[in-house]
Scaffold this motif. Structure first.
Motif, PDB file in Angstrom:
ATOM      1  N   GLU A   1      50.410 -19.262 -40.377  1.00  0.00           N
ATOM      2  CA  GLU A   1      49.606 -20.200 -39.613  1.00  0.00           C
ATOM      3  C   GLU A   1      48.175 -20.134 -40.131  1.00  0.00           C
ATOM      4  OE1 GLU A   1      48.290 -21.063 -34.973  1.00  0.00           O
ATOM      5  OE2 GLU A   1      49.901 -19.651 -35.390  1.00  0.00           O
ATOM      6  N   VAL A   2      47.516 -21.287 -40.154  1.00  0.00           N
ATOM      7  CA  VAL A   2      46.105 -21.342 -40.525  1.00  0.00           C
ATOM      8  C   VAL A   2      45.295 -21.500 -39.245  1.00  0.00           C
ATOM      9  CG1 VAL A   2      44.315 -22.649 -41.743  1.00  0.00           C
ATOM     10  CG2 VAL A   2      46.569 -22.314 -42.804  1.00  0.00           C
ATOM     11  N   VAL A   3      44.319 -20.612 -39.076  1.00  0.00           N
ATOM     12  CA  VAL A   3      43.444 -20.634 -37.904  1.00  0.00           C
ATOM     13  C   VAL A   3      42.040 -20.964 -38.383  1.00  0.00           C
ATOM     14  CG1 VAL A   3      42.486 -19.267 -36.016  1.00  0.00           C
ATOM     15  CG2 VAL A   3      44.861 -18.910 -36.732  1.00  0.00           C
ATOM     16  N   VAL A   4      41.410 -21.933 -37.731  1.00  0.00           N
ATOM     17  CA  VAL A   4      40.026 -22.299 -38.042  1.00  0.00           C
ATOM     18  C   VAL A   4      39.118 -21.543 -37.080  1.00  0.00           C
ATOM     19  CG1 VAL A   4      38.342 -24.175 -38.156  1.00  0.00           C
ATOM     20  CG2 VAL A   4      40.715 -24.577 -38.864  1.00  0.00           C
ATOM     21  N   LEU A   5      38.185 -20.781 -37.639  1.00  0.00           N
ATOM     22  CA  LEU A   5      37.181 -20.080 -36.835  1.00  0.00           C
ATOM     23  C   LEU A   5      35.870 -20.832 -36.997  1.00  0.00           C
ATOM     24  CD1 LEU A   5      38.016 -16.352 -37.670  1.00  0.00           C
ATOM     25  CD2 LEU A   5      38.651 -17.665 -35.632  1.00  0.00           C
ATOM     26  N   ASP A   6      35.434 -21.501 -35.931  1.00  0.00           N
ATOM     27  CA  ASP A   6      34.223 -22.316 -36.033  1.00  0.00           C
ATOM     28  C   ASP A   6      33.348 -22.264 -34.784  1.00  0.00           C
ATOM     29  OD1 ASP A   6      35.873 -23.747 -34.329  1.00  0.00           O
ATOM     30  OD2 ASP A   6      35.806 -25.606 -35.474  1.00  0.00           O
ATOM     31  N   LYS A   7      33.620 -21.301 -33.911  1.00  0.00           N
ATOM     32  CA  LYS A   7      32.811 -21.119 -32.701  1.00  0.00           C
ATOM     33  C   LYS A   7      32.509 -19.636 -32.547  1.00  0.00           C
ATOM     34  CE  LYS A   7      35.246 -24.898 -30.426  1.00  0.00           C
ATOM     35  NZ  LYS A   7      36.110 -25.171 -31.567  1.00  0.00           N
ATOM     36  N   PRO A   8      31.253 -19.260 -32.326  1.00  0.00           N
ATOM     37  CA  PRO A   8      30.929 -17.835 -32.208  1.00  0.00           C
ATOM     38  C   PRO A   8      31.572 -17.149 -31.002  1.00  0.00           C
ATOM     39  CG  PRO A   8      28.923 -19.176 -32.255  1.00  0.00           C
ATOM     40  CD  PRO A   8      30.082 -20.107 -32.276  1.00  0.00           C
ATOM     41  N   ARG A   9      32.061 -17.905 -30.045  1.00  0.00           N
ATOM     42  CA  ARG A   9      32.711 -17.306 -28.877  1.00  0.00           C
ATOM     43  C   ARG A   9      34.217 -17.110 -29.083  1.00  0.00           C
ATOM     44  NH1 ARG A   9      32.058 -22.666 -27.596  1.00  0.00           N
ATOM     45  NH2 ARG A   9      33.939 -23.726 -26.933  1.00  0.00           N
ATOM     46  N   MET A  10      34.713 -17.430 -30.278  1.00  0.00           N
ATOM     47  CA  MET A  10      36.130 -17.343 -30.590  1.00  0.00           C
ATOM     48  C   MET A  10      36.370 -16.197 -31.563  1.00  0.00           C
ATOM     49  SD  MET A  10      38.494 -20.060 -32.740  1.00  0.00           S
ATOM     50  CE  MET A  10      37.693 -21.434 -31.985  1.00  0.00           C
ATOM     51  N   GLY A  11      37.380 -15.398 -31.269  1.00  0.00           N
ATOM     52  CA  GLY A  11      37.767 -14.320 -32.167  1.00  0.00           C
ATOM     53  C   GLY A  11      39.242 -14.415 -32.484  1.00  0.00           C
ATOM     54  N   LEU A  12      39.619 -13.921 -33.633  1.00  0.00           N
ATOM     55  CA  LEU A  12      41.021 -13.888 -34.034  1.00  0.00           C
ATOM     56  C   LEU A  12      41.452 -12.431 -34.101  1.00  0.00           C
ATOM     57  CD1 LEU A  12      43.658 -15.158 -35.084  1.00  0.00           C
ATOM     58  CD2 LEU A  12      42.646 -15.094 -37.388  1.00  0.00           C
ATOM     59  N   TYR A  13      42.345 -12.043 -33.185  1.00  0.00           N
ATOM     60  CA  TYR A  13      42.912 -10.693 -33.189  1.00  0.00           C
ATOM     61  C   TYR A  13      44.042 -10.636 -34.203  1.00  0.00           C
ATOM     62  CZ  TYR A  13      45.845  -6.776 -31.946  1.00  0.00           C
ATOM     63  OH  TYR A  13      46.601  -5.629 -32.016  1.00  0.00           O
ATOM     64  N   LEU A  14      44.039  -9.578 -35.043  1.00  0.00           N
ATOM     65  CA  LEU A  14      45.102  -9.354 -36.019  1.00  0.00           C
ATOM     66  C   LEU A  14      45.641  -7.946 -35.827  1.00  0.00           C
ATOM     67  CD1 LEU A  14      43.331 -10.811 -39.178  1.00  0.00           C
ATOM     68  CD2 LEU A  14      45.062 -11.935 -37.765  1.00  0.00           C
ATOM     69  N   ALA A  15      46.926  -7.848 -35.534  1.00  0.00           N
ATOM     70  CA  ALA A  15      47.596  -6.554 -35.392  1.00  0.00           C
ATOM     71  C   ALA A  15      47.831  -5.952 -36.776  1.00  0.00           C
ATOM     72  CB  ALA A  15      48.928  -6.759 -34.665  1.00  0.00           C
ATOM     73  N   PRO A  16      48.245  -4.694 -36.832  1.00  0.00           N
ATOM     74  CA  PRO A  16      48.668  -4.133 -38.121  1.00  0.00           C
ATOM     75  C   PRO A  16      49.835  -4.941 -38.695  1.00  0.00           C
ATOM     76  CG  PRO A  16      48.363  -2.381 -36.518  1.00  0.00           C
ATOM     77  CD  PRO A  16      48.268  -3.688 -35.770  1.00  0.00           C
ATOM     78  N   MET A  17      49.994  -4.890 -39.992  1.00  0.00           N
ATOM     79  CA  MET A  17      51.079  -5.542 -40.720  1.00  0.00           C
ATOM     80  C   MET A  17      51.046  -7.058 -40.590  1.00  0.00           C
ATOM     81  SD  MET A  17      52.339  -3.149 -42.429  1.00  0.00           S
ATOM     82  CE  MET A  17      53.744  -3.963 -43.178  1.00  0.00           C
TER      83      MET A  17
END
Length: 140
Positions: free
Chosen positions: A82-98
């Motif tokens: 999946e492609v996630v666009v990060l374009d707001k400072p109040r938004m974070g993308l959590y990434l688990a291991p692996m």
């Protein structure tokens, strides 16, 4: 501590604003960030056609926040991409291991802040995509 069962997930942080500007708050230790923060780094000055990341981590969890500008993140858990666009400072993308990650399409003003659950450990990085697929599929 906040438990996240997904391999990756969008987080939204509290934002406070008035005539003075905006303040975004992201607290660790399970409040907003689901782990204790042990390392912080950021990427800036990357051209739009440059890809950063291109790896997975065996132990480390991450939260990516574009505090300025925008970027895209390709996330791949070995089953779906999946492609996630990060374009707001109040938004974070959590990434688990692996989770395989590739950051790209940086805007000229992009500053991508990364919060990590672990100190840097070179041996936990998987930098070959085929080796990542083999290892992640062996676990499942």
């Amino acid at each position: 501590m906040k438990e996240i069962k997904e391999n990756y997930k969008l987080l939204e942080f509290k934002e406070y604003g008035d005539e003075r500007g905006n303040l975004v708050v992201a607290e660790g230790s399970g409040f907003d960030i689901p782990f204790d923060i042990r390392r912080v780094f950021y990427m800036s000055g990357s051209d739009p056609d440059i890809k950063r990341g291109n790896h997975a981590n065996r132990y480390t969890q991450f939260v990516l926040i574009n505090v300025s500008g925008s970027s895209k993140v390709l996330v791949d858990d070995g089953k779906k991409k999946e492609v996630v666009v990060l374009d707001k400072p109040r938004m974070g993308l959590y990434l688990a291991p692996m989770v395989w990650k590739e950051m790209y399409d940086f805007s000229p003003d992009s500053v991508l802040l990364v919060l990590a659950s672990e100190h840097y450990i070179d041996s936990e990085y998987i930098r070959d995509y085929d080796a990542f697929l083999e290892e992640v599929n062996r676990e499942n």
